[in-house]
Design a protein around this motif. Structure first.
Motif, short mmCIF file in Angstrom:
data_model
loop_
_atom_site.label_atom_id
_atom_site.label_comp_id
_atom_site.label_asym_id
_atom_site.label_seq_id
_atom_site.Cartn_x
_atom_site.Cartn_y
_atom_site.Cartn_z
N SER A 140 0.81 -1.22 0.00
CA SER A 140 0.00 0.00 0.00
C SER A 140 0.84 1.27 0.00
N HIS B 266 -4.45 -0.89 -6.00
CA HIS B 266 -5.54 0.06 -5.76
C HIS B 266 -6.52 0.16 -6.91
N GLU C 104 -1.52 5.20 -5.33
CA GLU C 104 -2.25 5.02 -6.58
C GLU C 104 -1.43 5.58 -7.75
#
Length: 109
Positions: free
Chosen positions: A6, A96, A10
């Motif tokens: 993560s 994502h 994005e």
């Protein structure tokens, strides 16, 4: 604790250059930024969509760009239906999916 998957965030579209290459045909050059971390998390494609959200074209990115950020890739001879004057370019990453910066751009006449 933050997962390494993560941390990369994005995929963002930074720049779009469009050149008319024929009757309703366009060449796209798109710059994307994503902190690719390897095969588990990387920007895997960018797409061109019309104002209604219909997918017009996809440029698949076949490998991570860990040491090459931002990066630019092209897609040639994209057919855009008559009457469409703007498109949106969005990027996709393997974790994502969508959600990063998108760019709406006018087609050259």
């Amino acid at each position: 604790m933050v997962s390494g998957l993560s941390v990369a965030g994005e995929a963002d579209v930074l720049n779009v250059t469009i050149t008319r290459s024929g009757n309703h045909q366009y060449d796209f050059s798109v710059t994307v930024r994503h902190d690719d971390s390897g095969w588990e998390h990387y920007a895997s494609k960018w797409e061109i969509v019309d104002p209604a959200g219909n997918l017009l074209a996809t440029r698949t990115l076949l490998h991570p760009h860990v040491g090459e950020q931002p990066f630019t890739r092209s897609l040639r001879s994209v057919a855009i239906p008559a009457g469409i004057t703007t498109v949106k370019v969005r990027a996709y990453d393997s974790v994502h999916q969508y959600g990063g910066t998108e760019i709406r751009v006018a087609l050259p006449q």
